[in-house]
Design a protein around this motif. Structure first.
Motif, PDB file in Angstrom:
ATOM      1  N   ASP A 180     -10.303 -18.610 -17.624  1.00  0.00           N
ATOM      2  CA  ASP A 180      -9.970 -17.409 -18.244  1.00  0.00           C
ATOM      3  C   ASP A 180      -8.580 -16.819 -17.689  1.00  0.00           C
ATOM      4  OD1 ASP A 180     -12.519 -17.123 -19.966  1.00  0.00           O
ATOM      5  OD2 ASP A 180     -13.521 -17.150 -18.106  1.00  0.00           O
ATOM      6  N   ILE A 181      -8.887 -16.601 -16.259  1.00  0.00           N
ATOM      7  CA  ILE A 181      -7.510 -15.946 -15.698  1.00  0.00           C
ATOM      8  C   ILE A 181      -6.278 -16.737 -16.000  1.00  0.00           C
ATOM      9  CG2 ILE A 181      -6.605 -15.156 -13.467  1.00  0.00           C
ATOM     10  CD1 ILE A 181      -9.265 -13.858 -14.495  1.00  0.00           C
ATOM     11  N   GLU A 182      -6.333 -17.913 -15.799  1.00  0.00           N
ATOM     12  CA  GLU A 182      -5.147 -18.895 -15.935  1.00  0.00           C
ATOM     13  C   GLU A 182      -4.595 -18.828 -17.489  1.00  0.00           C
ATOM     14  OE1 GLU A 182      -6.594 -22.621 -14.823  1.00  0.00           O
ATOM     15  OE2 GLU A 182      -6.699 -22.154 -12.724  1.00  0.00           O
ATOM     16  N   ALA A 183      -5.669 -18.661 -18.335  1.00  0.00           N
ATOM     17  CA  ALA A 183      -5.104 -18.748 -19.834  1.00  0.00           C
ATOM     18  C   ALA A 183      -4.610 -17.330 -20.218  1.00  0.00           C
ATOM     19  CB  ALA A 183      -6.283 -18.994 -21.033  1.00  0.00           C
ATOM     20  N   GLY A 184      -5.126 -16.192 -19.542  1.00  0.00           N
ATOM     21  CA  GLY A 184      -4.541 -14.852 -19.835  1.00  0.00           C
ATOM     22  C   GLY A 184      -3.187 -14.844 -19.295  1.00  0.00           C
ATOM     23  N   ARG A 185      -2.985 -15.167 -18.081  1.00  0.00           N
ATOM     24  CA  ARG A 185      -1.689 -15.268 -17.427  1.00  0.00           C
ATOM     25  C   ARG A 185      -0.554 -16.065 -17.946  1.00  0.00           C
ATOM     26  NH1 ARG A 185      -1.522 -12.839 -11.969  1.00  0.00           N
ATOM     27  NH2 ARG A 185       0.569 -13.834 -11.887  1.00  0.00           N
ATOM     28  N   ALA A 186      -0.990 -17.207 -18.486  1.00  0.00           N
ATOM     29  CA  ALA A 186      -0.273 -18.072 -19.371  1.00  0.00           C
ATOM     30  C   ALA A 186       0.475 -17.576 -20.589  1.00  0.00           C
ATOM     31  CB  ALA A 186      -0.738 -19.542 -19.670  1.00  0.00           C
ATOM     32  N   ALA A 187      -0.592 -16.607 -21.269  1.00  0.00           N
ATOM     33  CA  ALA A 187      -0.077 -16.017 -22.521  1.00  0.00           C
ATOM     34  C   ALA A 187       0.660 -14.761 -22.062  1.00  0.00           C
ATOM     35  CB  ALA A 187      -1.455 -15.763 -23.316  1.00  0.00           C
ATOM     36  N   GLY A 188       0.702 -14.570 -20.863  1.00  0.00           N
ATOM     37  CA  GLY A 188       1.830 -13.173 -20.541  1.00  0.00           C
ATOM     38  C   GLY A 188       0.979 -11.850 -20.614  1.00  0.00           C
ATOM     39  N   PHE A 189      -0.462 -12.045 -20.347  1.00  0.00           N
ATOM     40  CA  PHE A 189      -1.365 -10.862 -20.510  1.00  0.00           C
ATOM     41  C   PHE A 189      -1.883 -10.434 -19.113  1.00  0.00           C
ATOM     42  CE2 PHE A 189      -2.474 -12.425 -24.886  1.00  0.00           C
ATOM     43  CZ  PHE A 189      -1.184 -12.095 -25.256  1.00  0.00           C
ATOM     44  N   ARG A 190      -2.371  -9.317 -18.836  1.00  0.00           N
ATOM     45  CA  ARG A 190      -2.992  -8.973 -17.482  1.00  0.00           C
ATOM     46  C   ARG A 190      -4.733  -9.611 -17.628  1.00  0.00           C
ATOM     47  NH1 ARG A 190      -0.713  -5.663 -14.384  1.00  0.00           N
ATOM     48  NH2 ARG A 190      -2.510  -4.511 -13.518  1.00  0.00           N
TER      49      ARG A 190
END
Length: 228
Positions: A180-190
């Motif tokens: 979840d964390i990796e996907a959010g960061r890869a999308a540019g989100f917090r």
């Protein structure tokens, strides 16, 4: 405008193993294999990716793989409602109802889902906990097997609903796994890690979470400080 995108399993609710039981039943029906999910780590993966992994591990790759995958997912959904409704271990996780009520009543906040579940599967799981009404849109495993892609789709759906773009720094991806964390960061989100699954606060921070809390009961204030 702030957008809060929640994962489902081990973040909002715990099904008590209903999903894996339903998937085992579907694989038994189509593949004549018992305990097909044994040894498969599902945490943070999309439903189609989990089924694909099972097929490759138990059957191997051939020209019928995509057809088999869809057939198994269809049967999985037919078994899932029964498994969720009868699961003695089903529960809404600590502080979830309260934070959803608080955020849905707050001006300038939009709630959505970002989950590896196919959409109908997510809705079935949330229905028993009466949580579906909080989430009018989302990104799902039925949108993409890639977690980052489905997170972006959830953000696009939110922008369409609101009629305006939402700045990346105002989008929070909330989940219980490093994926979840990796996907959010890869999308540019917090990103917000919630240690209500198989990973600790420390492991979620190590995965890159901007914020990590034990759960929304103990971590409500920490979450609000970070988000607002």
């Amino acid at each position: 405008m702030k957008l809060l995108l929640f994962d489902v399993d081990q973040t909002l609710i715990h099904t008590g193993g209903a999903g894996l039981r339903a998937l085992d039943r579907a694989c038994r029906k189509h593949l004549a294999i018992e305990n097909a999910t044994h040894g498969i780590t599902a945490h943070g993966k999309t439903d189609p990716a989990i089924v694909r992994e099972i097929l490759l591990a138990r059957v191997g790759s051939d020209s019928t793989l995509e057809i088999q995958l869809q057939s198994i997912l269809e049967s999985y959904l037919s078994f899932l409602r029964e498994e969720v409704q009868s699961s003695p271990g089903y529960r809404v996780l600590p502080g979830i109802v309260e934070i959803l009520q608080e955020m849905s009543a707050r001006t300038g906040v939009v709630l959505g889902l970002a989950t590896g579940n196919v959409e109908l599967g997510a809705r079935i799981k949330l229905d028993r906990g009466n949580l579906n009404s909080y989430f009018m849109f989302g990104g799902f495993g039925s949108d993409s097997e890639n977690r980052t892609t489905l997170v972006k789709k959830a953000a696009e759906a939110a922008a369409q609903k609101c009629g305006c773009p939402i700045e990346p720094e105002e989008i929070f991806v909330i989940g219980d796994t490093p994926r979840d964390i990796e996907a959010g960061r890869a999308a540019g989100f917090r990103t917000v890690g919630v240690a209500t699954g198989h990973y600790s606060v420390e492991q979620l921070f190590a995965a890159g979470a901007h914020v990590a809390i034990p759960d929304f009961q103990q971590g409500r204030d920490r979450f609000l400080q970070a988000a607002f």
